[in-house]
Design a protein around this motif. Sequence first.
Motif, short mmCIF file in Angstrom:
data_model
loop_
_atom_site.label_atom_id
_atom_site.label_comp_id
_atom_site.label_asym_id
_atom_site.label_seq_id
_atom_site.Cartn_x
_atom_site.Cartn_y
_atom_site.Cartn_z
N LEU A 141 -9.72 1.36 6.92
CA LEU A 141 -8.64 0.77 7.71
C LEU A 141 -7.28 1.36 7.32
CD1 LEU A 141 -8.58 -1.71 9.91
CD2 LEU A 141 -10.73 -0.95 8.93
N GLU A 142 -7.09 1.60 6.02
CA GLU A 142 -5.86 2.29 5.62
C GLU A 142 -6.14 3.79 5.65
OE1 GLU A 142 -4.96 2.73 1.61
OE2 GLU A 142 -2.82 3.11 1.88
N TYR A 196 0.86 -1.17 0.00
CA TYR A 196 0.00 0.00 0.00
C TYR A 196 0.91 1.23 0.00
CZ TYR A 196 -3.52 -3.47 1.19
OH TYR A 196 -4.34 -4.57 1.16
N VAL A 245 -4.86 -0.11 -2.37
CA VAL A 245 -5.54 0.90 -1.57
C VAL A 245 -6.42 0.19 -0.55
CG1 VAL A 245 -7.15 2.85 -1.60
CG2 VAL A 245 -5.55 2.53 -3.49
N GLY A 246 -6.30 0.58 0.70
CA GLY A 246 -7.05 -0.08 1.77
C GLY A 246 -8.39 0.56 2.03
N GLY A 247 -9.21 0.63 1.01
CA GLY A 247 -10.55 1.18 1.18
C GLY A 247 -10.61 2.66 0.88
N ALA A 297 -13.83 6.05 7.85
CA ALA A 297 -12.72 5.49 8.64
C ALA A 297 -12.12 4.23 8.03
CB ALA A 297 -13.19 5.21 10.07
#
Lengths: 158, 763
Positions: free
Chosen positions: B191-192, B26, B240-242, B189
């Motif tokens: 996680l990443e 990421y 990408v974490g969300g 919010a």
Amino acid sequence: MKHAIELKVNGESYDLVVESHRTLLEVLRETLGLTGTKEACDLGSCGACTVLIGGQPALSCLTLALEVEGKEITTIEGLAENGRLHPVQKAFVEKGAVQCGYCNPGMVLTSKALLDSNPKPTEQEVRQAISGHLCRCTGFVKVVEAVLAASEALIDAN
Amino acid sequence: MSEFSIIGQRVPRADGPAKVTGEARYAADLQLPRLLIGKILGSPLPHARILNVDTSRAERLPGVKSVITGHDCVGARYGHLNFKEAFLDRQPLESEKVRYIGDNVAAVAALDEDTAEEALRLIKVDYEELPAVFTVEEAMAESAPLVHENLKGNVCRRIAFDFGDVDQAFADSYYVREDTFTTQAQAVATLETKACTASYESNGKLTVWPSSQSPTQVQFDLTRTLGIPSTDVRVILPYVGGAFGAKGGGISAMEYCAALLSMRTGRPVRMYLTREEDFNFAPLRHPCSIWLRTGVLRDGAIIARDAKVVLNGGAYNNIGPATILLTGIFLNLPYRYKTFRYRGVRYYTNNPVSGGIRGHGSPQVHLASDVQLDRIAEAIGMDPFDIRMRNALTAGETTLNGFKIVSSGFREALETVREKSGWREKKGKLPPNRGIGVGASGFPSGTGYRQTPDIPTYSSASVRLNADSSVSVLCSASDTGQGVDNLLVQIAAEELGVRMEDVHLVRADTDITPADLGNGSSRETVYAGNAVKRAAADLKQQLLVFAASKLEANSQDLEARLGKIYVKGSPDTFITFKELGFFAQYSTGGKNFVGQGFYDPPDKINYATYTFGAQVAEVEVDPETGQVEVLNMISAHDCGRPINPMAVEGQLEGSVHLGLGWATTEEVLLENGRELNPSYLNYKMLTAVDTPPVHVYHIVSNDPEGPFGAKEAGEGIVSPTAPSIANAVYNASGMMVESLPLTPEKVLGALQSKKAAISKEER
């Protein structure tokens, strides 16, 4: 204050010099380059930084590097063997429990630890075990399915 | 044999193994030599003039390599809606004023995070504090201080439209009801947290890896704000974490600062936010108030709707000027009606910024619409399902705002949740304190709102035959977790008639992949999906000519399936795709076979198509504590055709989770512009033990506009969740839900006033 310590991570030994206040999370990511363990809150409230210490899930953001000298630390990078996914990893992928992926490393390790100690958990027991892991993508539905599927796969293999 | 070989298959994600092994990198995982850590200094005040920024002590701190302030950003204006200059209301670092606690003032790059944080503490900013406004009432007051000097009354945007004679229609109505609803700020919010790595090299080339929904737009914005040629700016999408709308549009302050710090130091710079910073930095779901008046005929047909929506936009635009339009036009879905009046206003306040979070205005207005509809149904003696069926939009209709409904599985979605939830057996027959309720909504698939010629809304793709006869798909569509990567491979493989294993996706890289506006507005399935389908079809046509010659047949008599091309009806006479690829390349002396495709929907004003969904919730209300326990969620979504049912289910289940949190436990608590709960401990997202069983069902309406009939599945189904729960709570307890979240305090308060009212009546 700096300390010379030896950390055992994924079966390998590392000789490191760390300051007293460095967390295991920081050392894993910044010093050892093991970025699979994620920082998502740095407060112990989300589970993304989970590693296994002596086979038990632990929050690496709340663990000082100094504390775990001599202990067996397993990060997500240490789960697959010779490139072969662990049944829990395989189940997460096959059951669609992977979306953005950010919570997965922590979830997978906790799930593995659960199945090691409780090979045939009920759905409620799985939910309880992963209740310390936040996820914004899956709503947990397929995560639970994956863990239950992994438990069957592990039982079949033995 | 199914019509399709790959469409409709439950395919695990190709990037699954990378994510479950920790290999996936990421933005903040990227390791580059001589990497510096960057951090942004935020304002401690909600509204103040910046008098002076003294960075001298920070600059002298050993380990600090560069410090930048608003002076380095003058003229670098940006905003989410980057096609209209008036909407570009921010500088990456402010130089005149700060407008919310956390507004960006300065940035540093240093050898490590500790040094960077220490450097921020050494930057001395002299502020002249200004009076601030936090609520919409304060913002609109007669002599309210102005958040933006030139914008009178703190009005970001007013939208008004009128269709037909609403007042006459109300006069003609059998029954009229009006309600006011309020909803709270939600933080997605992810996680990443927001993150970005930028690397400027001595040959003048800037490479940026942003955690972003729109790499194409990030490149466009950086080119414009940094004043360097686009050929020198390369944006590569990391994992990408969300995102869910929190990382959309073009640049945020972070991409610019990381890039500029890298340019100043000649070293790569990594920036990422702490969880607390991210709660403040990422846009929130707009807190909203909706006044709605609806008039129906005796048979339940809606003939009049009058709506007033007020949004608290926070300090800047973000996508807000569009949000206040959408809260009006989204009311056109999923029901038809003859007259409609809408007045919407978005106000600026000195709060963290509100933007377009998953559902983008639709959850707010559908809460109002569907909770009210249930009360209307009750008043006129109609079952909640029957009133929805009466008004359900079907294929072939056009709404007042001009939405052409080309496919609608709405009635089927309603039928499905009615049946699967056991509605008929349960409604009115549940034990005390238990209730069942339905909610419904519609949502657009992809935005066609025309932007400037510089930033088209189209999606463009190439499908390329490689030397070894494998295939590469090139598109700047951005996978932030929702699964578009796999989707494009499935579509390309189906169209070409090869196996999925033979197709590889080249992820967004502005040096290589054709432009795509990015994910957002639920556009990828229809836009990128169609672009890739057309590109694959183009490549296939080019290759069929060679297959025809090899098989001694006409191109139109050939069929391709799972890697074999054969004459229709004679599958034993075939050539493999691999052989065909070699033959085409060798016989032409090395021609490069590339299929090109792009998609720009026929409707230039509205959307390509629309999805529909319904949900039924079962709840139990504890009369002693006010706790609402959601026991079960049944959901059905018309996504046209699920290209990958497993991925669609994942999206639906995740949407319901977000809707559940918004309905019951999540709220960004703000006091005088300060977030009181910027942590996962105090911002209550549902965990695995809090979530009820969630069952999702696919409705196939085979949309003519979407690739293989597919439409969005990423946002639409957030909206029915809250109204279904609100309606179930009413069914369980008689409490009319008028505001979210449904905290125990609110429920208990409502139940107690009800009790008091009843005993008062009885006396």
